[in-house]
Design a protein around this motif. Structure first.
Motif, PDB file in Angstrom:
ATOM      1  N   CYS A 141       1.618   2.775   3.493  1.00  0.00           N
ATOM      2  CA  CYS A 141       2.223   1.892   4.504  1.00  0.00           C
ATOM      3  C   CYS A 141       3.709   2.215   4.638  1.00  0.00           C
ATOM      4  N   ASP A 178      -0.738  -2.696  -5.888  1.00  0.00           N
ATOM      5  CA  ASP A 178      -1.217  -1.730  -4.895  1.00  0.00           C
ATOM      6  C   ASP A 178      -2.547  -2.256  -4.345  1.00  0.00           C
ATOM      7  N   THR A 179      -2.520  -2.742  -3.110  1.00  0.00           N
ATOM      8  CA  THR A 179      -3.714  -3.367  -2.536  1.00  0.00           C
ATOM      9  C   THR A 179      -4.841  -2.377  -2.270  1.00  0.00           C
ATOM     10  N   SER A 180      -4.520  -1.092  -2.116  1.00  0.00           N
ATOM     11  CA  SER A 180      -5.590  -0.114  -1.908  1.00  0.00           C
ATOM     12  C   SER A 180      -6.334   0.162  -3.215  1.00  0.00           C
ATOM     13  N   SER A 209       0.860  -1.183   0.000  1.00  0.00           N
ATOM     14  CA  SER A 209       0.000   0.000   0.000  1.00  0.00           C
ATOM     15  C   SER A 209       0.894   1.229   0.000  1.00  0.00           C
ATOM     16  N   CYS A 227       6.036  -0.666   3.774  1.00  0.00           N
ATOM     17  CA  CYS A 227       5.982  -0.880   2.316  1.00  0.00           C
ATOM     18  C   CYS A 227       6.873   0.120   1.592  1.00  0.00           C
ATOM     19  N   GLN A 271      -8.254  -3.889  -4.577  1.00  0.00           N
ATOM     20  CA  GLN A 271      -8.791  -4.582  -3.408  1.00  0.00           C
ATOM     21  C   GLN A 271      -9.354  -5.964  -3.736  1.00  0.00           C
TER      22      GLN A 271
END
Length: 144
Positions: free
Chosen positions: A69, A96-98, A66, A72, A101
Protein backbone atom coordinates in the motif's frame (compact mmCIF):
# COMPACT_ATOMS: atom_id res chain seq x y z
CA UNK A 1 3.75 3.92 50.91
CA UNK A 2 2.14 2.52 47.76
CA UNK A 3 3.72 2.54 44.35
CA UNK A 4 1.61 2.48 41.21
CA UNK A 5 2.63 -0.19 38.73
CA UNK A 6 1.52 -1.30 35.29
CA UNK A 7 1.82 -4.61 33.52
CA UNK A 8 3.88 -4.49 30.33
CA UNK A 9 4.50 -7.39 27.95
CA UNK A 10 8.14 -7.79 26.94
CA UNK A 11 8.48 -7.37 23.16
CA UNK A 12 11.40 -9.83 23.11
CA UNK A 13 10.21 -12.86 25.11
CA UNK A 14 6.53 -12.15 25.81
CA UNK A 15 6.90 -12.22 29.60
CA UNK A 16 4.53 -10.02 31.56
CA UNK A 17 6.42 -7.52 33.73
CA UNK A 18 5.14 -5.35 36.58
CA UNK A 19 6.76 -1.95 36.06
CA UNK A 20 6.64 1.08 38.33
CA UNK A 21 4.67 3.89 36.68
CA UNK A 22 7.08 6.52 35.41
CA UNK A 23 9.93 4.03 35.03
CA UNK A 24 8.73 2.35 31.83
CA UNK A 25 11.54 3.84 29.72
CA UNK A 26 14.32 2.17 31.71
CA UNK A 27 12.59 -1.03 32.83
CA UNK A 28 14.12 -4.38 31.91
CA UNK A 29 12.39 -7.73 31.62
CA UNK A 30 12.63 -9.99 34.63
CA UNK A 31 12.93 -13.01 32.32
CA UNK A 32 15.18 -12.05 29.37
CA UNK A 33 16.72 -8.82 30.76
CA UNK A 34 15.97 -6.82 27.58
CA UNK A 35 14.13 -3.49 27.67
CA UNK A 36 10.36 -3.94 28.04
CA UNK A 37 9.53 -0.67 26.29
CA UNK A 38 11.31 0.95 23.36
CA UNK A 39 10.67 4.11 21.36
CA UNK A 40 9.98 2.44 18.02
CA UNK A 41 6.99 0.49 16.66
CA UNK A 42 6.77 -3.16 17.52
CA UNK A 43 5.89 -5.60 14.71
CA UNK A 44 3.18 -7.92 15.99
CA UNK A 45 1.76 -11.18 14.63
CA UNK A 46 -1.22 -13.33 15.64
CA UNK A 47 -0.26 -14.65 19.07
CA UNK A 48 1.88 -11.67 20.07
CA UNK A 49 -0.87 -9.24 19.08
CA UNK A 50 -3.42 -10.79 21.44
CA UNK A 51 -0.95 -10.98 24.31
CA UNK A 52 0.19 -7.34 23.99
CA UNK A 53 -3.33 -5.96 23.63
CA UNK A 54 -4.93 -8.06 26.39
CA UNK A 55 -2.14 -8.14 28.97
CA UNK A 56 -0.35 -4.76 28.74
CA UNK A 57 -1.69 -1.89 30.78
CA UNK A 58 0.07 0.63 28.57
CA UNK A 59 -2.15 2.07 25.81
CA UNK A 60 -1.20 0.55 22.46
CA UNK A 61 -1.61 2.31 19.12
CA UNK A 62 -1.70 -0.20 16.27
CA UNK A 63 -1.09 0.61 12.60
CA UNK A 64 -2.96 -1.91 10.45
CA UNK A 65 -1.04 -1.70 7.16
CA UNK A 66 -0.07 -3.57 4.01
CA UNK A 67 3.46 -3.62 2.57
CA UNK A 68 2.00 -3.13 -0.92
CA UNK A 69 0.00 0.00 0.00
CA UNK A 70 1.50 3.31 -1.12
CA UNK A 71 -0.04 5.45 1.65
CA UNK A 72 1.02 2.81 4.21
CA UNK A 73 4.61 2.98 2.99
CA UNK A 74 4.53 6.78 3.18
CA UNK A 75 3.09 6.69 6.69
CA UNK A 76 5.60 4.11 8.02
CA UNK A 77 8.38 6.62 8.83
CA UNK A 78 5.80 9.04 10.25
CA UNK A 79 4.48 6.31 12.54
CA UNK A 80 8.05 5.58 13.71
CA UNK A 81 8.56 9.29 14.48
CA UNK A 82 5.28 9.36 16.41
CA UNK A 83 6.56 6.43 18.51
CA UNK A 84 9.43 8.63 19.70
CA UNK A 85 7.02 11.45 20.59
CA UNK A 86 4.55 9.22 22.45
CA UNK A 87 7.23 7.16 24.28
CA UNK A 88 6.73 5.97 27.04
CA UNK A 89 3.06 6.88 27.48
CA UNK A 90 1.89 4.83 24.47
CA UNK A 91 3.34 1.73 22.84
CA UNK A 92 3.14 1.76 19.03
CA UNK A 93 2.79 -1.47 17.08
CA UNK A 94 2.20 -2.58 13.50
CA UNK A 95 0.15 -5.42 11.99
CA UNK A 96 0.66 -6.52 8.39
CA UNK A 97 -2.93 -7.12 7.29
CA UNK A 98 -1.89 -9.19 4.26
CA UNK A 99 -0.02 -11.64 6.53
CA UNK A 100 -2.47 -11.43 9.46
CA UNK A 101 -5.81 -11.55 7.66
CA UNK A 102 -7.61 -13.16 10.60
CA UNK A 103 -6.77 -10.26 12.90
CA UNK A 104 -7.67 -7.73 10.19
CA UNK A 105 -11.04 -9.43 9.71
CA UNK A 106 -11.67 -9.64 13.46
CA UNK A 107 -11.32 -5.85 13.71
CA UNK A 108 -13.21 -5.15 10.48
CA UNK A 109 -10.28 -3.48 8.75
CA UNK A 110 -11.58 -2.41 5.35
CA UNK A 111 -8.94 0.15 4.39
CA UNK A 112 -5.26 0.53 5.13
CA UNK A 113 -3.67 2.25 6.83
CA UNK A 114 -6.02 2.22 9.80
CA UNK A 115 -4.94 3.19 13.30
CA UNK A 116 -6.65 1.65 16.33
CA UNK A 117 -5.89 2.78 19.86
CA UNK A 118 -6.32 0.11 22.55
CA UNK A 119 -6.43 0.63 26.30
CA UNK A 120 -6.83 -2.17 28.85
CA UNK A 121 -7.59 -4.64 26.04
CA UNK A 122 -10.39 -2.54 24.52
CA UNK A 123 -10.52 -0.47 21.35
CA UNK A 124 -11.06 3.16 22.35
CA UNK A 125 -10.52 4.98 19.03
CA UNK A 126 -10.08 4.29 15.31
CA UNK A 127 -8.79 6.43 12.44
CA UNK A 128 -8.51 5.30 8.80
CA UNK A 129 -6.09 6.99 6.41
CA UNK A 130 -2.49 8.14 6.38
CA UNK A 131 -1.35 10.82 8.82
CA UNK A 132 1.89 12.62 9.60
CA UNK A 133 3.79 12.10 12.88
CA UNK A 134 2.47 15.27 14.53
CA UNK A 135 -1.15 14.37 13.70
CA UNK A 136 -0.71 10.74 14.85
CA UNK A 137 0.65 11.90 18.24
CA UNK A 138 -2.05 14.57 18.65
CA UNK A 139 -4.81 12.11 17.73
CA UNK A 140 -3.55 9.51 20.22
CA UNK A 141 -3.22 12.07 23.04
CA UNK A 142 -6.70 13.41 22.31
CA UNK A 143 -8.21 9.97 22.94
CA UNK A 144 -6.33 9.17 26.14
Amino acid sequence: MTTDTRLIVCPHCGAINRVQTGREAEATCGKCRDKVFENHPLELVGATFDRHIAKSQVPTLVDFYSPTCGPCLMMGPQFADAAKTLFPQVRLAKIDTSAEQTIAARFGIQAVPTLILFKNGQEIARQPGAMNARDIAAWAKQHL
